[in-house]
Design a protein around this motif. Structure first.
Motif, PDB file in Angstrom:
ATOM      1  N   TRP A  36      11.873   5.051  -0.843  1.00 43.89           N
ATOM      2  CA  TRP A  36      13.103   4.509  -0.266  1.00 43.89           C
ATOM      3  C   TRP A  36      12.747   3.496   0.807  1.00 43.89           C
ATOM      4  O   TRP A  36      11.736   3.619   1.489  1.00 43.89           O
ATOM      5  CB  TRP A  36      13.927   5.627   0.361  1.00 43.89           C
ATOM      6  N   THR A  37      13.605   2.496   0.994  1.00 41.20           N
ATOM      7  CA  THR A  37      13.369   1.504   2.041  1.00 41.20           C
ATOM      8  C   THR A  37      13.401   2.145   3.423  1.00 41.20           C
ATOM      9  O   THR A  37      12.690   1.726   4.330  1.00 41.20           O
ATOM     10  CB  THR A  37      14.397   0.353   1.974  1.00 41.20           C
ATOM     11  N   ILE A  44      14.757  -1.210  -7.599  1.00 41.50           N
ATOM     12  CA  ILE A  44      15.650  -0.443  -8.474  1.00 41.50           C
ATOM     13  C   ILE A  44      16.757   0.140  -7.616  1.00 41.50           C
ATOM     14  O   ILE A  44      16.492   0.741  -6.577  1.00 41.50           O
ATOM     15  CB  ILE A  44      14.888   0.678  -9.202  1.00 41.50           C
ATOM     16  N   GLN A  45      17.986  -0.059  -8.042  1.00 40.24           N
ATOM     17  CA  GLN A  45      19.129   0.490  -7.319  1.00 40.24           C
ATOM     18  C   GLN A  45      19.224   1.989  -7.577  1.00 40.24           C
ATOM     19  O   GLN A  45      18.957   2.454  -8.683  1.00 40.24           O
ATOM     20  CB  GLN A  45      20.421  -0.183  -7.785  1.00 40.24           C
ATOM     21  N   SER A  46      19.598   2.716  -6.570  1.00 37.45           N
ATOM     22  CA  SER A  46      19.788   4.154  -6.706  1.00 37.45           C
ATOM     23  C   SER A  46      21.008   4.418  -7.579  1.00 37.45           C
ATOM     24  O   SER A  46      22.056   3.802  -7.403  1.00 37.45           O
ATOM     25  CB  SER A  46      19.993   4.793  -5.339  1.00 37.45           C
ATOM     26  N   GLY A  69       0.830  -1.216   0.000  1.00 35.97           N
ATOM     27  CA  GLY A  69       0.000   0.000   0.000  1.00 35.97           C
ATOM     28  C   GLY A  69       0.860   1.259   0.000  1.00 35.97           C
ATOM     29  O   GLY A  69       0.578   2.204  -0.749  1.00 35.97           O
ATOM     30  N   TYR A  70       1.905   1.284   0.816  1.00 36.41           N
ATOM     31  CA  TYR A  70       2.804   2.439   0.841  1.00 36.41           C
ATOM     32  C   TYR A  70       3.515   2.608  -0.502  1.00 36.41           C
ATOM     33  O   TYR A  70       3.694   3.727  -0.977  1.00 36.41           O
ATOM     34  CB  TYR A  70       3.848   2.300   1.947  1.00 36.41           C
ATOM     35  N   ILE A  71       3.903   1.491  -1.096  1.00 39.03           N
ATOM     36  CA  ILE A  71       4.593   1.549  -2.388  1.00 39.03           C
ATOM     37  C   ILE A  71       3.637   2.044  -3.473  1.00 39.03           C
ATOM     38  O   ILE A  71       4.017   2.863  -4.315  1.00 39.03           O
ATOM     39  CB  ILE A  71       5.182   0.168  -2.745  1.00 39.03           C
ATOM     40  N   GLN A  72       2.389   1.591  -3.445  1.00 41.54           N
ATOM     41  CA  GLN A  72       1.401   2.053  -4.418  1.00 41.54           C
ATOM     42  C   GLN A  72       1.126   3.540  -4.258  1.00 41.54           C
ATOM     43  O   GLN A  72       0.956   4.248  -5.251  1.00 41.54           O
ATOM     44  CB  GLN A  72       0.092   1.284  -4.277  1.00 41.54           C
ATOM     45  N   ASP A  73       1.077   4.012  -3.025  1.00 44.70           N
ATOM     46  CA  ASP A  73       0.838   5.439  -2.779  1.00 44.70           C
ATOM     47  C   ASP A  73       1.958   6.301  -3.369  1.00 44.70           C
ATOM     48  O   ASP A  73       1.718   7.416  -3.807  1.00 44.70           O
ATOM     49  CB  ASP A  73       0.711   5.722  -1.286  1.00 44.70           C
ATOM     50  N   THR A 127      12.249   5.076   4.170  1.00 41.32           N
ATOM     51  CA  THR A 127      10.927   5.672   4.356  1.00 41.32           C
ATOM     52  C   THR A 127       9.905   4.595   4.690  1.00 41.32           C
ATOM     53  O   THR A 127       9.049   4.792   5.561  1.00 41.32           O
ATOM     54  CB  THR A 127      10.509   6.435   3.086  1.00 41.32           C
ATOM     55  N   LEU A 128       9.987   3.452   4.007  1.00 46.33           N
ATOM     56  CA  LEU A 128       9.089   2.338   4.311  1.00 46.33           C
ATOM     57  C   LEU A 128       9.267   1.876   5.752  1.00 46.33           C
ATOM     58  O   LEU A 128       8.296   1.581   6.447  1.00 46.33           O
ATOM     59  CB  LEU A 128       9.358   1.158   3.378  1.00 46.33           C
ATOM     60  N   LYS A 129      10.501   1.815   6.211  1.00 45.48           N
ATOM     61  CA  LYS A 129      10.782   1.372   7.579  1.00 45.48           C
ATOM     62  C   LYS A 129      10.177   2.348   8.592  1.00 45.48           C
ATOM     63  O   LYS A 129       9.583   1.935   9.579  1.00 45.48           O
ATOM     64  CB  LYS A 129      12.279   1.241   7.800  1.00 45.48           C
ATOM     65  N   MET A 130      10.302   3.648   8.336  1.00 45.15           N
ATOM     66  CA  MET A 130       9.756   4.645   9.263  1.00 45.15           C
ATOM     67  C   MET A 130       8.233   4.593   9.294  1.00 45.15           C
ATOM     68  O   MET A 130       7.628   4.693  10.356  1.00 45.15           O
ATOM     69  CB  MET A 130      10.223   6.049   8.877  1.00 45.15           C
TER      70      MET A 130
END
Length: 65
Positions: free
Chosen positions: A21-22, A52-54, A10-14, A24-27
Motif C-alpha cells: 500500500w502507498t 493497481i487500484q484496490s 526496493g520496498y516494492i520488490q520486497d 505503508t511505503l510512506k511510513m
C-alpha cells in the motif's frame, strides 16, 4: 534512477507478489507525499512498477423470498 526511487523500488520488490500500500511505503520511507508521488509516477512511466487500484469486494446478500 534517483536514490528515492531506488528506495521505493526496493520496498516494492520486497513485497513481491503481495504488493504494498502507498500508506505503508510512506511510513517506511518517510518521504513527503509529493516526492513519493513523483517517484512512483516515474517508476510507472519507466514500467518498473504497475499501479493497481484496490478492489473492495462487497458481500452481496440476496434475501430469500
Amino acid at each position: 534512477m534517483s536514490p528515492d526511487e531506488e528506495m521505493l523500488y526496493g520496498y516494492i520488490q520486497d513485497a513481491a507478489r503481495e504488493g504494498i500500500w502507498t500508506r505503508t511505503l510512506k511510513m517506511k520511507s518517510n518521504l513527503h507525499n509529493t516526492t513519493m508521488s513523483k517517484c512512483l509516477k516515474t517508476l510507472e512511466n519507466k514500467r518498473f512498477i504497475k499501479a493497481i487500484q484496490s478492489v473492495k469486494v462487497i458481500d452481496s446478500h440476496i434475501p430469500s423470498v
